[in-house]
Design a protein around this motif. Structure first.
Motif, PDB file in Angstrom:
ATOM      1  N   LEU A 194     -13.826   6.562 -20.290  1.00 44.99           N
ATOM      2  CA  LEU A 194     -15.036   7.126 -20.872  1.00 44.99           C
ATOM      3  C   LEU A 194     -14.722   8.420 -21.590  1.00 44.99           C
ATOM      4  O   LEU A 194     -13.766   9.118 -21.243  1.00 44.99           O
ATOM      5  N   CYS A 196     -17.192  11.642 -23.226  1.00 47.62           N
ATOM      6  CA  CYS A 196     -18.522  12.167 -23.525  1.00 47.62           C
ATOM      7  C   CYS A 196     -18.585  12.557 -25.002  1.00 47.62           C
ATOM      8  O   CYS A 196     -17.742  13.321 -25.480  1.00 47.62           O
ATOM      9  N   CYS A 202     -23.505  12.364 -18.367  1.00 46.47           N
ATOM     10  CA  CYS A 202     -22.166  12.941 -18.232  1.00 46.47           C
ATOM     11  C   CYS A 202     -22.132  13.830 -16.987  1.00 46.47           C
ATOM     12  O   CYS A 202     -22.999  14.692 -16.813  1.00 46.47           O
ATOM     13  N   PHE A 212     -20.536   6.082 -24.194  1.00 44.28           N
ATOM     14  CA  PHE A 212     -19.494   6.814 -23.483  1.00 44.28           C
ATOM     15  C   PHE A 212     -18.172   6.045 -23.431  1.00 44.28           C
ATOM     16  O   PHE A 212     -17.160   6.605 -23.016  1.00 44.28           O
TER      17      PHE A 212
END
Length: 59
Positions: A8, A10, A33, A45
């Motif tokens: 992932l 952000c 997040c 994400f």
């Protein structure tokens, strides 16, 4: 058994991490997040398209 993870990233604070797909909401649900608390669809994400596909298949 091999552990599958997704990566992932952000889109707001650029924190990157990995987790198991089963620990995430579906790709269309809201995700927050853990660093900056930005709220977006989980799909936003995912670091790569492959991570998104893994989430859709195993999440």
């Amino acid at each position: 058994m091999v552990e599958t993870t997704v990566q992932l990233l952000c889109p707001e604070c650029t924190k990157d991490w990995q987790t198991e797909p089963g620990e995430l909401p579906t790709s269309t649900e809201m995700f927050h997040c853990p660093n900056c608390h930005a709220s977006r669809r989980t799909a936003e994400f995912m670091r790569t398209d492959r991570d998104l596909q893994t989430l859709k298949q195993l999440g």
